[in-house]
Scaffold this motif. Structure first.
Motif, short mmCIF file in Angstrom:
data_model
loop_
_atom_site.label_atom_id
_atom_site.label_comp_id
_atom_site.label_asym_id
_atom_site.label_seq_id
_atom_site.Cartn_x
_atom_site.Cartn_y
_atom_site.Cartn_z
N GLU A 146 32.24 56.79 -56.51
CA GLU A 146 31.25 57.15 -55.50
C GLU A 146 31.44 58.59 -55.08
N GLU A 147 32.71 59.05 -55.00
CA GLU A 147 32.97 60.43 -54.62
C GLU A 147 32.45 61.39 -55.67
N ASP A 148 32.59 61.02 -56.97
CA ASP A 148 32.12 61.89 -58.04
C ASP A 148 30.62 62.10 -57.97
N GLU A 149 29.90 61.10 -57.49
CA GLU A 149 28.45 61.20 -57.44
C GLU A 149 27.97 62.08 -56.30
N ARG A 150 28.86 62.48 -55.41
CA ARG A 150 28.44 63.23 -54.23
C ARG A 150 27.93 64.61 -54.59
N THR A 151 28.23 65.13 -55.77
CA THR A 151 27.74 66.44 -56.14
C THR A 151 26.30 66.37 -56.63
N GLY A 152 25.79 65.20 -56.91
CA GLY A 152 24.42 65.05 -57.38
C GLY A 152 23.44 64.93 -56.23
N PRO A 153 22.16 64.69 -56.57
CA PRO A 153 21.18 64.51 -55.52
C PRO A 153 21.43 63.21 -54.78
N GLY A 154 20.92 63.09 -53.63
CA GLY A 154 21.11 61.87 -52.85
C GLY A 154 21.34 62.22 -51.40
N GLY A 155 22.05 61.36 -50.70
CA GLY A 155 22.28 61.59 -49.28
C GLY A 155 21.05 61.18 -48.48
N PRO A 156 21.01 61.60 -47.23
CA PRO A 156 19.90 61.20 -46.36
C PRO A 156 18.55 61.68 -46.90
N ARG A 157 17.58 60.79 -46.90
CA ARG A 157 16.23 61.16 -47.33
C ARG A 157 15.46 61.73 -46.14
N LEU A 158 14.58 62.67 -46.43
CA LEU A 158 13.82 63.36 -45.39
C LEU A 158 13.08 62.37 -44.49
N LEU A 159 12.37 61.42 -45.09
CA LEU A 159 11.59 60.48 -44.29
C LEU A 159 12.47 59.52 -43.49
N GLU A 160 13.65 59.20 -44.02
CA GLU A 160 14.58 58.36 -43.26
C GLU A 160 15.05 59.08 -42.01
N VAL A 161 15.41 60.36 -42.17
CA VAL A 161 15.86 61.16 -41.02
C VAL A 161 14.72 61.27 -40.00
N ALA A 162 13.50 61.53 -40.49
CA ALA A 162 12.34 61.65 -39.59
C ALA A 162 12.10 60.35 -38.84
N ALA A 163 12.19 59.22 -39.55
CA ALA A 163 11.94 57.92 -38.92
C ALA A 163 12.98 57.61 -37.86
N VAL A 164 14.26 57.89 -38.16
CA VAL A 164 15.33 57.65 -37.18
C VAL A 164 15.14 58.56 -35.97
N THR A 165 14.81 59.83 -36.21
CA THR A 165 14.59 60.78 -35.13
C THR A 165 13.46 60.32 -34.22
N PHE A 166 12.35 59.90 -34.84
CA PHE A 166 11.18 59.47 -34.05
C PHE A 166 11.50 58.20 -33.26
N ALA A 167 12.11 57.24 -33.92
CA ALA A 167 12.43 55.98 -33.23
C ALA A 167 13.44 56.19 -32.11
N ASN A 168 14.48 56.99 -32.39
CA ASN A 168 15.52 57.25 -31.39
C ASN A 168 14.96 58.01 -30.20
#
Length: 200
Positions: A99-121
């Protein structure tokens, strides 16, 4: 720009968004070493917060696009994203180094996920912002919005700063993948319970 309004805007933003710094730090920790993660978090935060401000501004002018009874159900957004993240953690529980090796690739928080959490919070912030905006007039309201958007950049920088401090970064690197789902699920439950959703 009226300095009194600027001071009030700074205070109002800080009080209503203090918990966002923790969520942002967790998002940055989750996205560490991943391409486009910082961009997704930054843009997602701005999109989500801009939606909050847009709803508050339109409501201040008398147009209610988000009925008050709907606000508590916004808790379903971070709850669903948190459960999804928890399932992902469970599926990868035995992978360790892979899992650590994959951290250099794309991934992580998605834009719409962050937006949804921000809006809901920040959904409950709308109820605070509306009367303030309604009584501030167009010039005052514009000042609030400008200050809010400027402070949002400071909040994002603070979240990134905390996520990259050696002690914090080590802790988040070790426990962040567990903390993020717990925090998101917690935010969702608090929003649902505080708002009395589903008769809670």
């Amino acid at each position: 720009m009226n300095l009194g309004i600027v001071g009030q805007a700074v205070g109002l933003f800080a009080v209503t968004n203090i918990d966002d710094v923790v969520v942002l730090a967790l998002f940055f920790a989750q996205g560490a070493g991943r391409r486009h993660a910082a961009r997704n978090i930054t843009v997602g935060q701005y999109v989500g917060f801009a939606a909050i401000v847009a709803v508050a501004v339109t409501a201040a002018f008398g147009a209610t696009f988000l009925p008050e009874r709907v606000v508590p159900y916004l808790g379903l957004l971070p709850l669903a994203i948190g459960v999804r993240a928890a399932v992902r953690v469970w599926r990868h529980r035995g992978r360790g180094g892979q899992e650590e090796d994959e951290r250099t690739g794309p991934g992580g928080p998605r834009l719409l996920e962050v937006a949804a959490v921000t809006f809901a919070n920040g959904g409950d912030n709308i109820g605070v912002y509306v009367p303030v905006f309604a009584t501030a007039g167009i010039v005052g309201m514009s000042s609030y919005v400008v200050v809010f958007l400027a402070l949002l950049a400071l909040w994002i920088a603070a979240g990134r700063y905390f996520a990259t401090r050696p002690v914090v970064a080590r802790a988040l690197s070790r426990w962040g993948h567990l903390l993020l789902p717990m925090v998101l699920i917690g935010i969702g439950v608090v929003i649902l319970v505080d708002g009395g959703a589903f008769g809670l």
